[in-house]
Scaffold this motif. Structure first.
Motif, PDB file in Angstrom:
ATOM      1  N   SER A 169      -4.062   1.420  -1.926  1.00  0.00           N
ATOM      2  CA  SER A 169      -3.987   0.071  -2.506  1.00  0.00           C
ATOM      3  C   SER A 169      -4.765   0.015  -3.823  1.00  0.00           C
ATOM      4  O   SER A 169      -4.378  -0.713  -4.747  1.00  0.00           O
ATOM      5  CB  SER A 169      -4.537  -0.968  -1.531  1.00  0.00           C
ATOM      6  N   GLN A 182      -4.919  -6.012  -1.124  1.00  0.00           N
ATOM      7  CA  GLN A 182      -6.291  -5.911  -0.631  1.00  0.00           C
ATOM      8  C   GLN A 182      -6.688  -4.443  -0.508  1.00  0.00           C
ATOM      9  O   GLN A 182      -5.996  -3.649   0.132  1.00  0.00           O
ATOM     10  CB  GLN A 182      -6.419  -6.604   0.722  1.00  0.00           C
ATOM     11  N   THR A 190      -4.236  -2.323   4.697  1.00  0.00           N
ATOM     12  CA  THR A 190      -2.892  -2.790   4.324  1.00  0.00           C
ATOM     13  C   THR A 190      -1.984  -2.746   5.550  1.00  0.00           C
ATOM     14  O   THR A 190      -1.958  -1.737   6.262  1.00  0.00           O
ATOM     15  CB  THR A 190      -2.287  -1.871   3.237  1.00  0.00           C
ATOM     16  N   ASP A 226       3.162  -0.155  -2.015  1.00  0.00           N
ATOM     17  CA  ASP A 226       1.927   0.259  -1.332  1.00  0.00           C
ATOM     18  C   ASP A 226       2.166   0.094   0.167  1.00  0.00           C
ATOM     19  O   ASP A 226       2.381  -1.007   0.655  1.00  0.00           O
ATOM     20  CB  ASP A 226       0.794  -0.666  -1.824  1.00  0.00           C
TER      21      ASP A 226
HETATM   22 MG   LIG Z   1      -4.189  -0.239   1.565  1.00  0.00          MG
END
Ligand SMILES: [Mg+2]
Ligand SMILES: Nc1ncnc2c1ncn2[C@@H]1O[C@H](COP(=O)(O)OP(=O)(O)OP(=O)(O)O)[C@@H](O)[C@H]1O
Length: 523
Positions: A169, A182, A190, A226
């Motif tokens: 991330s 985040q 995540t 992501d």
């Molecule tokens: Mg992450």
């Protein structure tokens, strides 16, 4: 200026700062590029969703060996574009799943919206033809361009994968610049995928834009996704389980973040930094998932439901290809290492095999190592593995890249210089991803805009025209084409024509990297 730190497999590393540490035979992305390219219209894209001409999506997506876009399902996805001020929850529509896929909802929005235009460059928008039009659409700006302000050239998806807490991330936030995924020091931070649209830096676009006195420059783009962390046993439901493997199934290429930085404060799910073990864990999960898919498919194929001889031939090709792939997977090797004919590749494409997707290993190093990543033995290990696994490698510090985006532009150079490098490595990562997908760029350039268009290597002039708008392909007559260098040497399209550098190409012309094109068509 940016210097490359990207290498292709089996090739020596070109370190940031431009110092070559080993003889280089064929290093991709070794050009110096400006990172000042600012995507125009990307922010607006966010609010409107990704509009793509269906033809454009089909032409590009369906033809790609590694591109399998048919596996969308439902769920929620966060979408953000570079330069967009906030993350927006993109509406996610249900889409029929591929019958062979049963490993959970993917959570991605559908790839190809109905209607909508190609936009820009040659125009596009929701233009409907019906009259005869000759001309250089970009230069003359004759085409109705309903949505060109909020569209960018089509993009393909690169998924950021890896173990939990390795910096995925953090990298995503840096790549999309203002990403708000985040990123925190705990595993499984995540859960839902974050999607960001990123411009592909291309200094040629600026040159064309200057020469043509274009009002704007519209770059090609890539979507970065992501994805949640994978752990050992994910294919059997461990960690966040199968659902996240299906997120990987959705993407066209994989960026696997491999932790190469030592930091006792940052939790490693397996207790120590060990790139080989990390890469093995991920690969094995992908292999298991593919094996599972293949077994199920082979069972179905045994029943032999093909109705006609053509379908029978295709089923036979699929069966033989899957058997070859299964054998290789059993040895823990990726499906992409199997030599398949184009017909076989096409026959197995619908399975969206995870290990068929091209991979770049992203060696995530500490701040103190970006000037000399080759001094980090973990990086060398990743390089060797990447070479064995027929994959690329990029060395980057996700932390540094992420911190850079927080700084005002004038302070970025100072920060980078203090770390012993001259530029960020993100441009290379983005362009390497683009190259990995086997993509090519051609341009349209005129007063209204200069635009980079994404096509697959080997596409013909009508197919390339179809990326702008399907009518361009249908009614294609010919293309006037000038190589980028010739355009620049001449200074303008008119001058290129006068000098005889503008060629008239027909339906069979294979568009070359960097061609500046003008399509003539009749609808
Ligand atoms: Mg992450
Ligand atoms: N190069 C680096 N050097 C030092 N710390 C880093 C580096 N890259 C990432 N980190 C730190 O690692 C932690 C985990 O980062 P991040 O949340 O991006 O990981 P992730 O892979 O997305 O994790 P998850 O799978 O849980 O979502 C963060 O505290 C981040 O600041």
């Amino acid at each position: 200026m940016l210097t490359a730190n990207v290498v292709a497999p089996s090739r020596p590393l070109l370190y940031p700062g431009g110092q070559l540490k080993a003889p280089v035979k064929d290093v991709r992305c070794s050009v110096r590029i400006s990172t000042q390219l600012k995507p125009i219209g990307l922010g607006l894209q966010l609010q409107h969703g990704v509009k793509r001409n269906r033809k454009q999506s089909l032409a590009v997506i369906c033809a790609a060996a590694a591109l399998n876009a048919t596996c969308s399902a439902s769920g929620q996805t966060q979408t953000v574009t570079r330069q967009a001020p906030t993350i927006t929850q993109a509406p996610v529509h249900s889409k029929e799943k591929s019958p062979q896929l049963d490993d959970g909802d993917s959570g991605f929005p559908p790839r190809d919206d109905d209607g909508g235009g190609g936009g820009g460059g040659g125009g596009g928008g929701n233009w409907s033809g019906g009259f005869f039009l000759f001309g250089f659409l970009a230069l003359l700006g004759l085409l109705k361009d309903r949505e060109s302000d909020d569209e960018i050239s089509m993009s393909l998806r690169a998924g950021i994968v890896g173990l939990p807490n390795v910096g995925k991330s953090t990298l995503f936030n840096a790549v999309v610049e203002n990403g708000k995924a985040q990123a925190a020091n705990f595993p499984f931070c995540t859960i839902e995928p974050n999607v960001g649209i990123v411009a592909v830096p291309d200094p040629r676009l600026h040159v064309l834009s200057e020469l043509s006195k274009s009002q704007r420059a519209v770059p090609a783009s890539i979507e970065f996704v992501d994805i949640a962390g994978l752990v050992k046993g994910a294919s059997q439901g461990e960690g966040l389980g199968n659902k996240f493997l299906s997120h990987i199934r959705e993407v066209d290429s994989i960026l696997q973040v491999v932790r190469c930085f030592e930091d006792n404060d940052i939790v490693h799910v397996n207790g120590k930094v060990d790139p080989k073990s990390d890469i093995d864990v991920i690969n094995l999960e992908l292999v298991f998932s593919d094996l599972d898919q293949i077994e199920k498919r082979l069972e179905k194929l045994k029943k032999g439901k093909a109705k006609d001889s053509q379908s029978k031939v295709k089923e036979e090709a699929e069966k033989s290809a899957l058997e070859k792939i299964r054998e290789v997977l059993m040895d823990g090797k990726p499906a992409r290492s199997v030599a398949l004919t184009d017909f076989e590749k096409d026959a197995v494409k619908h399975l969206c095999l995870l290990t068929m997707k091209p991979v770049i290993y992203v060696a995530n190093v500490a701040e103190s190592e970006i000037a000399e990543p080759g001094n980090n033995p973990h990086v060398n290990e990743v390089m060797n593995l990447a070479s064995e696994l027929q994959s690329g490698i990029v060395t980057i510090s996700a932390q540094v890249e992420s911190e850079l985006t927080e700084l005002p532009p004038e302070e970025r150079t100072e920060y980078l210089n203090s770390l012993g490098v001259s530029e960020s490595g993100l441009g290379n990562l983005i362009r390497e991803t683009y190259a990995l997908l086997g993509l090519r760029t051609y341009f349209t350039s005129g007063e209204k805009e200069s635009k980079a268009w994404t096509i697959l290597a080997g596409m013909t002039a009508p197919q390339a025209a179809g990326v702008i708008h399907s009518d361009f392909e249908k009614g294609f007559i010919r293309a006037e084409t000038v190589a980028y260098d010739d355009f620049v040497a001449a200074g303008s399209l008119a001058a290129a024509r006068e000098k005889g550098l503008l060629r008239s190409e027909g339906k069979d012309y294979i568009v070359q990297e960097g061609d500046v094109m003008l399509f003539r068509f009749n609808v």
